[in-house]
Design an enzyme around this catalytic site. Structure first.
Site, PDB file in Angstrom:
ATOM      1  N   LYS A  61      -1.370   8.740  12.771  1.00 50.83           N
ATOM      2  CA  LYS A  61      -2.640   8.213  13.281  1.00 50.83           C
ATOM      3  C   LYS A  61      -3.609   9.352  13.615  1.00 50.83           C
ATOM      4  O   LYS A  61      -4.832   9.179  13.551  1.00 50.83           O
ATOM      5  CB  LYS A  61      -2.389   7.303  14.486  1.00 50.83           C
ATOM      6  CG  LYS A  61      -1.628   6.020  14.128  1.00 50.83           C
ATOM      7  CD  LYS A  61      -2.385   5.179  13.115  1.00 50.83           C
ATOM      8  CE  LYS A  61      -1.686   3.891  12.757  1.00 50.83           C
ATOM      9  NZ  LYS A  61      -2.423   3.082  11.767  1.00 50.83           N
TER      10      LYS A  61
ATOM     11  N   SER B 175      -5.334   4.841  15.993  1.00 47.94           N
ATOM     12  CA  SER B 175      -4.738   4.287  17.214  1.00 47.94           C
ATOM     13  C   SER B 175      -4.986   5.282  18.342  1.00 47.94           C
ATOM     14  O   SER B 175      -5.163   6.484  18.097  1.00 47.94           O
ATOM     15  CB  SER B 175      -3.233   4.129  17.001  1.00 47.94           C
ATOM     16  OG  SER B 175      -2.561   3.985  18.235  1.00 47.94           O
TER      17      SER B 175
ATOM     18  N   ASN C 172      -6.502  -0.462   6.795  1.00 45.76           N
ATOM     19  CA  ASN C 172      -5.977  -0.934   8.097  1.00 45.76           C
ATOM     20  C   ASN C 172      -4.470  -1.178   8.087  1.00 45.76           C
ATOM     21  O   ASN C 172      -3.829  -1.109   9.135  1.00 45.76           O
ATOM     22  CB  ASN C 172      -6.739  -2.223   8.464  1.00 45.76           C
ATOM     23  CG  ASN C 172      -6.037  -3.021   9.532  1.00 45.76           C
ATOM     24  OD1 ASN C 172      -6.140  -2.714  10.714  1.00 45.76           O
ATOM     25  ND2 ASN C 172      -5.271  -4.033   9.119  1.00 45.76           N
TER      26      ASN C 172
ATOM     27  N   TYR D  70       4.484   7.931  14.110  1.00 45.36           N
ATOM     28  CA  TYR D  70       3.311   7.068  14.298  1.00 45.36           C
ATOM     29  C   TYR D  70       2.132   7.896  14.802  1.00 45.36           C
ATOM     30  O   TYR D  70       1.045   7.869  14.237  1.00 45.36           O
ATOM     31  CB  TYR D  70       3.642   5.938  15.273  1.00 45.36           C
ATOM     32  CG  TYR D  70       2.562   4.898  15.382  1.00 45.36           C
ATOM     33  CD1 TYR D  70       2.353   3.985  14.351  1.00 45.36           C
ATOM     34  CD2 TYR D  70       1.731   4.829  16.496  1.00 45.36           C
ATOM     35  CE1 TYR D  70       1.354   3.026  14.436  1.00 45.36           C
ATOM     36  CE2 TYR D  70       0.730   3.873  16.593  1.00 45.36           C
ATOM     37  CZ  TYR D  70       0.551   2.968  15.559  1.00 45.36           C
ATOM     38  OH  TYR D  70      -0.448   2.026  15.642  1.00 45.36           O
TER      39      TYR D  70
ATOM     40  N   VAL E 214       0.808  -1.230   0.000  1.00 45.15           N
ATOM     41  CA  VAL E 214       0.000   0.000   0.000  1.00 45.15           C
ATOM     42  C   VAL E 214       0.839   1.278   0.000  1.00 45.15           C
ATOM     43  O   VAL E 214       0.288   2.377  -0.059  1.00 45.15           O
ATOM     44  CB  VAL E 214      -1.014   0.038   1.178  1.00 45.15           C
ATOM     45  CG1 VAL E 214      -2.080  -1.026   1.019  1.00 45.15           C
ATOM     46  CG2 VAL E 214      -0.316  -0.045   2.523  1.00 45.15           C
TER      47      VAL E 214
ATOM     48  N   ILE F 244      -3.128  -4.096  21.500  1.00 46.15           N
ATOM     49  CA  ILE F 244      -3.608  -5.439  21.155  1.00 46.15           C
ATOM     50  C   ILE F 244      -2.367  -6.229  20.737  1.00 46.15           C
ATOM     51  O   ILE F 244      -1.593  -5.729  19.905  1.00 46.15           O
ATOM     52  CB  ILE F 244      -4.572  -5.417  19.936  1.00 46.15           C
ATOM     53  CG1 ILE F 244      -5.604  -4.282  20.026  1.00 46.15           C
ATOM     54  CG2 ILE F 244      -5.215  -6.770  19.703  1.00 46.15           C
ATOM     55  CD1 ILE F 244      -6.703  -4.468  20.994  1.00 46.15           C
TER      56      ILE F 244
HETATM   57  P1  NDP Z   1       0.219  -6.698  12.164  1.00 50.78           P
HETATM   58  O1  NDP Z   1       1.699  -6.586  12.020  1.00 50.78           O
HETATM   59  O2  NDP Z   1      -0.349  -7.958  12.698  1.00 50.78           O
HETATM   60  O3  NDP Z   1      -0.508  -6.367  10.790  1.00 50.78           O
HETATM   61  C1  NDP Z   1      -0.049  -5.406   9.895  1.00 50.78           C
HETATM   62  C2  NDP Z   1      -0.708  -5.709   8.567  1.00 50.78           C
HETATM   63  O4  NDP Z   1      -0.386  -4.676   7.637  1.00 50.78           O
HETATM   64  C3  NDP Z   1      -0.240  -7.019   7.965  1.00 50.78           C
HETATM   65  O5  NDP Z   1      -1.334  -7.636   7.359  1.00 50.78           O
HETATM   66  C4  NDP Z   1       0.770  -6.587   6.922  1.00 50.78           C
HETATM   67  O6  NDP Z   1       0.803  -7.546   5.871  1.00 50.78           O
HETATM   68  C5  NDP Z   1       0.164  -5.264   6.476  1.00 50.78           C
HETATM   69  N1  NDP Z   1       1.125  -4.336   5.916  1.00 50.78           N
HETATM   70  C6  NDP Z   1       2.194  -3.769   6.530  1.00 50.78           C
HETATM   71  N2  NDP Z   1       2.848  -2.980   5.670  1.00 50.78           N
HETATM   72  C7  NDP Z   1       2.183  -3.056   4.489  1.00 50.78           C
HETATM   73  C8  NDP Z   1       2.363  -2.489   3.213  1.00 50.78           C
HETATM   74  N3  NDP Z   1       3.380  -1.665   2.946  1.00 50.78           N
HETATM   75  N4  NDP Z   1       1.494  -2.805   2.242  1.00 50.78           N
HETATM   76  C9  NDP Z   1       0.453  -3.636   2.489  1.00 50.78           C
HETATM   77  N5  NDP Z   1       0.228  -4.203   3.668  1.00 50.78           N
HETATM   78  C10 NDP Z   1       1.087  -3.918   4.655  1.00 50.78           C
HETATM   79  O7  NDP Z   1      -0.161  -5.470  13.090  1.00 50.78           O
HETATM   80  P2  NDP Z   1      -1.559  -4.904  13.619  1.00 50.78           P
HETATM   81  O8  NDP Z   1      -2.673  -5.798  13.296  1.00 50.78           O
HETATM   82  O9  NDP Z   1      -1.299  -4.552  15.026  1.00 50.78           O
HETATM   83  O10 NDP Z   1      -1.687  -3.557  12.783  1.00 50.78           O
HETATM   84  C11 NDP Z   1      -2.817  -3.247  11.974  1.00 50.78           C
HETATM   85  C12 NDP Z   1      -3.166  -1.793  12.153  1.00 50.78           C
HETATM   86  O11 NDP Z   1      -3.578  -1.581  13.499  1.00 50.78           O
HETATM   87  C13 NDP Z   1      -2.007  -0.830  11.900  1.00 50.78           C
HETATM   88  O12 NDP Z   1      -2.478   0.279  11.159  1.00 50.78           O
HETATM   89  C14 NDP Z   1      -1.595  -0.420  13.308  1.00 50.78           C
HETATM   90  O13 NDP Z   1      -0.993   0.841  13.342  1.00 50.78           O
HETATM   91  C15 NDP Z   1      -2.954  -0.421  13.997  1.00 50.78           C
HETATM   92  N6  NDP Z   1      -2.914  -0.483  15.457  1.00 50.78           N
HETATM   93  C16 NDP Z   1      -2.401  -1.554  16.127  1.00 50.78           C
HETATM   94  C17 NDP Z   1      -2.419  -1.597  17.511  1.00 50.78           C
HETATM   95  C18 NDP Z   1      -1.879  -2.761  18.291  1.00 50.78           C
HETATM   96  O14 NDP Z   1      -1.749  -2.644  19.521  1.00 50.78           O
HETATM   97  N7  NDP Z   1      -1.574  -3.882  17.671  1.00 50.78           N
HETATM   98  C19 NDP Z   1      -2.973  -0.482  18.290  1.00 50.78           C
HETATM   99  C20 NDP Z   1      -3.498   0.592  17.487  1.00 50.78           C
HETATM  100  C21 NDP Z   1      -3.475   0.584  16.135  1.00 50.78           C
HETATM  101  P3  NDP Z   1       2.140  -7.824   4.978  1.00 50.78           P
HETATM  102  O15 NDP Z   1       3.291  -7.879   5.940  1.00 50.78           O
HETATM  103  O16 NDP Z   1       1.877  -9.119   4.283  1.00 50.78           O
HETATM  104  O17 NDP Z   1       2.211  -6.708   4.027  1.00 50.78           O
END
Ligand code: NDP
Length: 254
Positions: free
Chosen positions: A163, A146, A92, A159, A66, A192
């Site tokens: 956000k 976030s 997301n 970050y 993305v 989370i």
């Molecule tokens: P994960 O690392 O589990 O998930 C991140 C996801 O984003 C993966 O599916 C990854 O897939 C994808 N991703 C990362 N970079 C890219 C890219 N350049 N292009 C396409 N896809 C991408 O983390 P989270 O589930 O925690 O994060 C998801 C969202 O939640 C984020 O925006 C994060 O900031 C937000 N968030 C998380 C919190 C937490 O405590 N976990 C709290 C608040 C917000 P792939 O590597 O295959 O590309």
């Protein structure tokens, strides 16, 4: 009428192969939606697809970085070619970027987090909005922000800035798209445990937990219902808003 029924709806979830995005996708298929998940890693995409299909859900995965606008356009075209339409989009995908004092970071570090957490949302939303307006269809745009958007987060200025910026984007688009019956909202999770957050220093986690009213961190299952609500008719009169799911972390002074 079941106001949470998503039968016939197509939802797109960026970063849908892991963590919160996968939880959103699971919630959406449980409510009857078909789901397109986007991610860069083919193996993670395939594993997530299996996970979602095990629920009896209809899903397809698309490889997309993305931070690359041209890949977004191709993934969006492929998604519409596969499903025929998109009704809801969860922007997301994201990450924490480089941690550390702002003045010690490079311009390249700064631009990288803007690309990943802010520009990616704009680039993902654009073709979705054009598609919804061309179809004269209602729609839902949801971004994963976030609690870092509303709390100070030292050593992670990029970050927190990105956000918070997506909340401004959410409100602006809510006004631009309100008459098109397209609602635009944001979800602000607290801590989370996911691939992204697992390496958070223990001292930070302990401090965060101390001031979390619930006394526990959130779970991925707790992210499923909010996705259903925001993609469903139940949220038709809600736009430009932010939903915080953090067990009371951000409202607690200590
Ligand atoms: P994960 O690392 O589990 O998930 C991140 C996801 O984003 C993966 O599916 C990854 O897939 C994808 N991703 C990362 N970079 C890219 C890219 N350049 N292009 C396409 N896809 C991408 O983390 P989270 O589930 O925690 O994060 C998801 C969202 O939640 C984020 O925006 C994060 O900031 C937000 N968030 C998380 C919190 C937490 O405590 N976990 C709290 C608040 C917000 P792939 O590597 O295959 O590309």
């Amino acid at each position: 009428m079941n106001f949470f029924d998503l039968s016939g709806q197509i939802a797109l979830v960026t970063g849908g192969n892991s963590g919160i995005g996968l939880a959103f996708a699971r919630g959406l298929v449980k409510a009857g939606a078909s789901v397109a998940i986007w991610g860069r890693d083919e193996q993670k995409n395939a594993d997530a697809l299996q996970n979602i299909q095990a629920l009896g859900g209809n899903a397809q995965a698309f490889v997309c970085d993305v931070t690359k606008e041209e890949q977004i356009q191709s993934a969006f075209d492929a998604t519409v070619a596969h499903f025929g339409k998109v009704d809801a989009c969860f922007a997301n995908a994201g990450g924490s970027g480089k941690q550390g004092l702002l003045h010690k970071q490079t311009t390249a570090d700064w631009n990288a987090i803007l690309d990943l957490n802010l520009n990616s949302v704009v680039h993902t939303y654009r073709p979705v909005i054009a598609h919804l307006i061309a179809r004269k269809a209602p729609g839902k745009l949801i971004v994963t922000s976030s609690t870092a958007a509303v709390m100070g987060m030292g050593y992670a200025a990029g970050y927190g800035t990105t956000k918070a910026a997506v909340l401004g984007l959410t409100r602006a688009l809510a006004i631009e798209l309100g008459r098109n019956n397209i609602q635009v909202n944001a979800v602000l999770p607290g801590y989370i445990e996911t691939e992204m957050s697992i390496n958070t220093p223990q001292a930070f986690r302990d401090a965060a937990l101390r001031r979390t009213a619930s006394g526990v961190f959130g779970t991925l299952e707790q992210m499923e219902g909010v996705a259903v609500f925001l993609a469903s008719k139940s949220s038709d009169f809600m736009t430009g808003q932010s939903i915080i799911l953090d067990g009371g972390h951000s409202i607690s002074p200590m």
